[in-house]
Design a protein around this motif. Structure first.
Motif, PDB file in Angstrom:
ATOM      1  N   HIS A 241     149.439  12.835  -5.966  1.00 17.57           N
ATOM      2  CA  HIS A 241     148.046  12.773  -6.430  1.00 17.57           C
ATOM      3  C   HIS A 241     147.765  13.894  -7.428  1.00 17.57           C
ATOM      4  N   GLY A 242     148.146  15.108  -7.045  1.00 16.84           N
ATOM      5  CA  GLY A 242     147.949  16.226  -7.955  1.00 16.84           C
ATOM      6  C   GLY A 242     148.725  16.068  -9.240  1.00 16.84           C
ATOM      7  N   ALA A 243     149.937  15.549  -9.139  1.00 24.67           N
ATOM      8  CA  ALA A 243     150.749  15.344 -10.340  1.00 24.67           C
ATOM      9  C   ALA A 243     150.104  14.323 -11.264  1.00 24.67           C
ATOM     10  N   TRP A 244     149.526  13.260 -10.693  1.00 29.17           N
ATOM     11  CA  TRP A 244     148.849  12.263 -11.523  1.00 29.17           C
ATOM     12  C   TRP A 244     147.643  12.886 -12.235  1.00 29.17           C
ATOM     13  N   LEU A 245     146.852  13.643 -11.486  1.00 31.30           N
ATOM     14  CA  LEU A 245     145.690  14.296 -12.108  1.00 31.30           C
ATOM     15  C   LEU A 245     146.132  15.276 -13.192  1.00 31.30           C
ATOM     16  N   ALA A 246     147.190  16.027 -12.908  1.00 32.81           N
ATOM     17  CA  ALA A 246     147.687  16.983 -13.897  1.00 32.81           C
ATOM     18  C   ALA A 246     148.105  16.290 -15.190  1.00 32.81           C
ATOM     19  N   ALA A 247     148.615  15.069 -15.065  1.00 26.95           N
ATOM     20  CA  ALA A 247     149.074  14.334 -16.244  1.00 26.95           C
ATOM     21  C   ALA A 247     147.951  13.587 -16.954  1.00 26.95           C
ATOM     22  N   ASN A 248     146.807  13.417 -16.287  1.00 24.89           N
ATOM     23  CA  ASN A 248     145.777  12.532 -16.847  1.00 24.89           C
ATOM     24  C   ASN A 248     144.427  13.187 -17.118  1.00 24.89           C
ATOM     25  N   VAL A 249     144.170  14.371 -16.560  1.00 25.13           N
ATOM     26  CA  VAL A 249     142.963  15.110 -16.931  1.00 25.13           C
ATOM     27  C   VAL A 249     143.278  15.854 -18.228  1.00 25.13           C
ATOM     28  N   PRO A 250     142.569  15.571 -19.310  1.00 25.86           N
ATOM     29  CA  PRO A 250     142.949  16.125 -20.618  1.00 25.86           C
ATOM     30  C   PRO A 250     142.993  17.649 -20.639  1.00 25.86           C
ATOM     31  N   ASP A 251     144.102  18.170 -21.139  1.00 31.08           N
ATOM     32  CA  ASP A 251     144.266  19.607 -21.408  1.00 31.08           C
ATOM     33  C   ASP A 251     143.993  20.483 -20.186  1.00 31.08           C
ATOM     34  N   CYS A 252     144.241  19.953 -18.984  1.00 30.14           N
ATOM     35  CA  CYS A 252     143.925  20.734 -17.789  1.00 30.14           C
ATOM     36  C   CYS A 252     144.963  21.827 -17.551  1.00 30.14           C
ATOM     37  N   LEU A 253     144.525  22.840 -16.826  1.00 27.11           N
ATOM     38  CA  LEU A 253     145.400  23.885 -16.326  1.00 27.11           C
ATOM     39  C   LEU A 253     145.913  23.421 -14.966  1.00 27.11           C
ATOM     40  N   VAL A 254     147.176  23.716 -14.660  1.00 23.56           N
ATOM     41  CA  VAL A 254     147.783  23.208 -13.431  1.00 23.56           C
ATOM     42  C   VAL A 254     148.422  24.358 -12.657  1.00 23.56           C
ATOM     43  N   LYS A 255     148.119  24.407 -11.360  1.00 24.98           N
ATOM     44  CA  LYS A 255     148.783  25.365 -10.471  1.00 24.98           C
ATOM     45  C   LYS A 255     149.362  24.588  -9.291  1.00 24.98           C
TER      46      LYS A 255
ATOM     47  N   GLY B 104     133.623   5.172 -11.334  1.00 23.35           N
ATOM     48  CA  GLY B 104     132.406   5.175 -12.132  1.00 23.35           C
ATOM     49  C   GLY B 104     132.432   6.100 -13.322  1.00 23.35           C
ATOM     50  N   PHE B 105     133.582   6.676 -13.621  1.00 21.60           N
ATOM     51  CA  PHE B 105     133.747   7.499 -14.820  1.00 21.60           C
ATOM     52  C   PHE B 105     135.225   7.514 -15.181  1.00 21.60           C
ATOM     53  N   ASP B 106     135.505   7.933 -16.394  1.00 17.49           N
ATOM     54  CA  ASP B 106     136.866   7.954 -16.922  1.00 17.49           C
ATOM     55  C   ASP B 106     137.419   9.377 -16.856  1.00 17.49           C
ATOM     56  N   VAL B 107     138.406   9.585 -15.991  1.00 20.21           N
ATOM     57  CA  VAL B 107     139.032  10.908 -15.887  1.00 20.21           C
ATOM     58  C   VAL B 107     139.544  11.368 -17.253  1.00 20.21           C
ATOM     59  N   GLY B 108     140.038  10.430 -18.042  1.00 21.63           N
ATOM     60  CA  GLY B 108     140.589  10.772 -19.348  1.00 21.63           C
ATOM     61  C   GLY B 108     139.562  11.177 -20.382  1.00 21.63           C
ATOM     62  N   ALA B 109     138.274  11.048 -20.054  1.00 25.94           N
ATOM     63  CA  ALA B 109     137.215  11.413 -20.996  1.00 25.94           C
ATOM     64  C   ALA B 109     136.647  12.808 -20.730  1.00 25.94           C
TER      65      ALA B 109
ATOM     66  N   PRO C 127     144.475   0.236 -11.047  1.00 24.36           N
ATOM     67  CA  PRO C 127     144.742   0.213 -12.493  1.00 24.36           C
ATOM     68  C   PRO C 127     144.370   1.512 -13.211  1.00 24.36           C
ATOM     69  N   ASP C 128     143.350   2.219 -12.702  1.00 29.29           N
ATOM     70  CA  ASP C 128     142.918   3.464 -13.337  1.00 29.29           C
ATOM     71  C   ASP C 128     143.608   4.692 -12.758  1.00 29.29           C
ATOM     72  N   GLY C 129     144.591   4.495 -11.872  1.00 30.68           N
ATOM     73  CA  GLY C 129     145.246   5.639 -11.245  1.00 30.68           C
ATOM     74  C   GLY C 129     146.625   5.287 -10.749  1.00 30.68           C
ATOM     75  N   LEU C 130     146.928   5.729  -9.520  1.00 32.81           N
ATOM     76  CA  LEU C 130     148.219   5.446  -8.918  1.00 32.81           C
ATOM     77  C   LEU C 130     148.236   4.044  -8.311  1.00 32.81           C
ATOM     78  N   GLU C 131     149.355   3.374  -8.444  1.00 35.58           N
ATOM     79  CA  GLU C 131     149.509   2.105  -7.736  1.00 35.58           C
ATOM     80  C   GLU C 131     149.542   2.373  -6.227  1.00 35.58           C
TER      81      GLU C 131
END
Length: 312
Positions: free
Chosen positions: A265-279, A240-245, A138-142
């Motif tokens: 996985h990387g695409a999900w993190l890129a879309a959900n870590v706030p204001d992140c830089l993506v390479k 144990g923590f909120d990536v979105g926070a 629920p907090d990430g990828l199905e």
């Protein structure tokens, strides 16, 4: 700064304690330079680093690696979550007299680097998540999306983890023993039957990577395979923590041909870590393509906030 006696020569084994547990760590590069806490993958240990230490010295970086709980010479923390890594990193920083630092984590170390960003915002200056795993559920990828694109060997491992600790431990004991036998003969075979991308196969032929594989494969299980067991269980469970926070600046970096941690996985993190830089590297798999260039770009980001070329 890393306050140690030497200025340009690291130490491969030091220890500190926290909560009655031993934490083993190593220091590489310029010990008066900018401190970077580097978190190894799953499995791994403190010896997972680029072995030409002068690379870190030339960049003015004090690289601190450690055996995450249960790996190498560090005591197991049974039942740990991903979030628990932040307290261990803080304990090592305290032992070295470091107040603020960068954090970089690769593969299974990626989520643990994000935990440091989320839970140590006053101490972590910037973070890099390299080919990092996304949360499951629920907090990430199905589940289907989380597994799609993974090599069958990886799928087997996560099946063991879903079956529980006893089965997982039995199978990883067997995997560790087999890896040690393969590496003793030929380090390029460390991944066994994995169908790696051509990019990753090329990286495994580098003599520096062969050296690190030889250094680390047996050492990662010096006290048993429990770090590997606990990593798999923690990554599949609630982190144990909120990536979105996360408020600390984060670089999410991944390769398009990765079959260990697929690009979803990387695409999900890129879309959900706030204001992140993506390479995103269109050629690279799990191991990158040009280690010393990539280290320089990563350290420049962590130390100075310089965005890597082609990042967005």
């Amino acid at each position: 700064m890393c306050r140690t006696a030497a200025s340009v020569m690291g130490e491969s084994l030091r220890t500190t304690t926290t909560g009655g547990r031993t934490l083993a760590f190593a220091i590489w590069g310029d010990t008066t330079g900018f401190p970077v806490m580097s978190l190894h993958g799953t499995p791994g240990c403190r010896l997972n680093r680029w072995p030409r230490e002068e690379v870190y010295t030339g960049l003015g970086v004090c690289l601190v690696t450690h055996d995450r709980a249960g790996y190498g010479r560090s005591t197991r923390h049974r039942g740990r979550s991903v979030a628990d890594e932040a307290a261990d990193v803080a304990a090592i920083a305290d032992a070295l007299g470091i107040e603020q630092f960068g954090v970089s984590g690769g593969s299974g170390g990626g989520p643990h680097a994000l935990a440091c960003a989320a839970l140590l915002p006053d101490r972590v200056v910037r973070t890099t998540c390299l080919v990092g795993v996304a949360p499951l559920g629920p907090d990430g990828l199905e589940r289907e999306a989380w597994l799609t694109g993974m090599d069958p060997e990886n799928l087997k491992e996560f099946g063991w983890a879903e079956a529980g600790e006893d089965i997982l431990a039995r199978e990883l004991e067997r995997e560790q023993a087999a890896a040690e036998r393969r590496v003793a003969e030929d380090p390029t075979t460390v991944f066994g039957d994995f169908e790696l991308s051509e990019s990753d196969r090329a990286q495994l032929r580098r003599p520096e990577i062969a050296q690190v594989i030889r250094d680390s494969t047996q050492e990662q299980a010096a006290l048993g395979i429990w770090g590997w067991v606990d990593d798999d269980l923690a990554i599949l469970g609630p982190w144990g923590f909120d990536v979105g926070a996360i408020t600390v600046p984060v670089l999410v970096w991944y390769g398009k041909t990765d079959v260990l941690v697929p690009p979803a996985h990387g695409a999900w993190l890129a879309a959900n870590v706030p204001d992140c830089l993506v390479k995103v590297d269109d050629v690279a798999g799990h191991l990158g393509t040009d280690p010393e260039r990539e280290i320089a770009e990563n350290m420049s980001w962590l130390r100075d906030g310089v965005s890597p070329p082609d990042s967005r």
